[in-house]
Design an enzyme around this catalytic site. Sequence first.
Site, PDB file in Angstrom:
ATOM      1  N   LEU A  51       0.811  -1.212   0.000  1.00  0.00           N
ATOM      2  CA  LEU A  51       0.000   0.000   0.000  1.00  0.00           C
ATOM      3  C   LEU A  51       0.844   1.262   0.000  1.00  0.00           C
ATOM      4  O   LEU A  51       0.475   2.263  -0.592  1.00  0.00           O
ATOM      5  CB  LEU A  51      -0.930   0.017   1.219  1.00  0.00           C
ATOM      6  CG  LEU A  51      -2.009  -1.062   1.258  1.00  0.00           C
ATOM      7  CD1 LEU A  51      -2.759  -0.995   2.579  1.00  0.00           C
ATOM      8  CD2 LEU A  51      -2.964  -0.918   0.089  1.00  0.00           C
ATOM      9  N   GLY A  52       1.972   1.245   0.696  1.00  0.00           N
ATOM     10  CA  GLY A  52       2.799   2.443   0.783  1.00  0.00           C
ATOM     11  C   GLY A  52       4.089   2.175   1.513  1.00  0.00           C
ATOM     12  O   GLY A  52       4.270   1.119   2.128  1.00  0.00           O
ATOM     13  N   GLY A  54       7.230   4.120   3.978  1.00  0.00           N
ATOM     14  CA  GLY A  54       7.733   5.248   4.747  1.00  0.00           C
ATOM     15  C   GLY A  54       9.241   5.169   4.828  1.00  0.00           C
ATOM     16  O   GLY A  54       9.883   4.356   4.163  1.00  0.00           O
ATOM     17  N   PHE A  56      11.033   4.170   7.342  1.00  0.00           N
ATOM     18  CA  PHE A  56      11.507   2.989   8.055  1.00  0.00           C
ATOM     19  C   PHE A  56      10.621   1.764   7.851  1.00  0.00           C
ATOM     20  O   PHE A  56      10.931   0.696   8.366  1.00  0.00           O
ATOM     21  CB  PHE A  56      11.594   3.272   9.561  1.00  0.00           C
ATOM     22  CG  PHE A  56      12.422   4.474   9.902  1.00  0.00           C
ATOM     23  CD1 PHE A  56      13.798   4.458   9.738  1.00  0.00           C
ATOM     24  CD2 PHE A  56      11.821   5.631  10.373  1.00  0.00           C
ATOM     25  CE1 PHE A  56      14.557   5.569  10.049  1.00  0.00           C
ATOM     26  CE2 PHE A  56      12.579   6.751  10.697  1.00  0.00           C
ATOM     27  CZ  PHE A  56      13.955   6.721  10.526  1.00  0.00           C
ATOM     28  N   VAL A  59       3.958  -0.700   4.286  1.00  0.00           N
ATOM     29  CA  VAL A  59       2.622  -1.065   4.733  1.00  0.00           C
ATOM     30  C   VAL A  59       1.969  -1.912   3.644  1.00  0.00           C
ATOM     31  O   VAL A  59       1.950  -1.525   2.477  1.00  0.00           O
ATOM     32  CB  VAL A  59       1.756   0.172   5.033  1.00  0.00           C
ATOM     33  CG1 VAL A  59       0.359  -0.255   5.485  1.00  0.00           C
ATOM     34  CG2 VAL A  59       2.415   1.027   6.111  1.00  0.00           C
ATOM     35  N   LYS A  74       1.928  -3.241   8.955  1.00  0.00           N
ATOM     36  CA  LYS A  74       3.093  -2.371   8.894  1.00  0.00           C
ATOM     37  C   LYS A  74       4.321  -3.213   9.230  1.00  0.00           C
ATOM     38  O   LYS A  74       4.388  -3.834  10.290  1.00  0.00           O
ATOM     39  CB  LYS A  74       2.944  -1.216   9.889  1.00  0.00           C
ATOM     40  CG  LYS A  74       4.034  -0.159   9.801  1.00  0.00           C
ATOM     41  CD  LYS A  74       3.692   1.020  10.705  1.00  0.00           C
ATOM     42  CE  LYS A  74       4.698   2.148  10.585  1.00  0.00           C
ATOM     43  NZ  LYS A  74       4.328   3.305  11.422  1.00  0.00           N
ATOM     44  N   ASP A 164       2.690  14.122  14.628  1.00  0.00           N
ATOM     45  CA  ASP A 164       2.702  14.023  13.166  1.00  0.00           C
ATOM     46  C   ASP A 164       1.277  13.943  12.631  1.00  0.00           C
ATOM     47  O   ASP A 164       0.964  13.126  11.761  1.00  0.00           O
ATOM     48  CB  ASP A 164       3.515  12.809  12.713  1.00  0.00           C
ATOM     49  CG  ASP A 164       3.929  12.907  11.238  1.00  0.00           C
ATOM     50  OD1 ASP A 164       3.969  14.035  10.697  1.00  0.00           O
ATOM     51  OD2 ASP A 164       4.210  11.854  10.634  1.00  0.00           O
TER      52      ASP A 164
END
Length: 349
Positions: A51-52, A54, A56, A59, A74, A164
């Site tokens: 899905l994506g 980051g 570190f 996901v 994650k 965040d």
Amino acid sequence: MFWSLILNVCFISHCKFASSHIKEGLIMEQDPESRESIENFTTDYKIIRTLGRGRFSVVKMAYHVPTLTCVAIKVLKNTEKCSSVMSREVDILKSLGHPHIIKVVEVVQTREATHLVMEHASQGDLLDRIRECGYLKSWEARRMFRQILEAVQFCHDNNIVHRDIKANNILIDGRSNAKLCDFGLAAKTLPGQKLIDFCGTLPYCAPEFFEAEEYEGRPFDVWSVGVLLFFMVTGHLPFLGKSFAEVRRQISSANFSIPPHVANDIFNVIVEMLMINPSRRPSIQQIMMRPMIKDSQAYSPPTSIQTFTGTPSPSIIKAMRVMRHTPEKSTESLIDQNINERTLVFIMK
């Protein structure tokens, strides 16, 4: 080069947990990386796709085989730095059970990585929602913003600051309810306690972050939520520029303009939250008393468990055949959720 990196962190590297409903054949077409990662994970889950990503983590969208449930996982590699980030996030999320905070189902450790299994939000994230419609209508912004405030207030009441808060860290479930997620930068802090470490996403950062060596987490969150509200009702961020220095200059002077179509009650809350002096910003609890939030209660549907109803689609039956389930057992599994202690409560629609 530095500004390029900042832009990537701020606008591109979004860990999006949610996705549309599973399409025909999607499970059959898993990407190679997904198949490789699942070999060292657990047979309870089938990874569908990424899905994506980051800084570190990655996901992934996955399928919980025993319950036919869609989840988000994650994944962080077990390096020293990533392990400390994940450990902090897991501890914080486990302590925050709230309808508008993403739910942690379980944590699975392998030799290579830590897998944080979370509920799946089927309508994507708030960033995508705003991009699709330009900006939210007043009634929708009020309703969703109230839910976000409830989540942040719950965090603050439990001595957690998020640090965040931004549009792509707000997920939207199948009932269009907001879910605060991604606590990788969150910290446990008492009221008045100062923080010193760098965190957050540049356009959402409060001015004191650039002006002082230490700052309070709660007013920092309030500022970020104010930026988020501005984005929700206008479709663009209040502080933008071609360089880091330009954005910082706009933030430090609170140089923003609210379009005339924004309702007065929303206008007033934005102005209150984006005060330069953190001591002059209202607390989340005080914001909850504003007319904008009180009036939004009528638009808040009750939060409830998403359950499967009706007949499974052919794509689900096809997927379950691959997993050696008969059509009859697939339907029974969807309807009867009394499986084991790890049964998930958010059933894919």
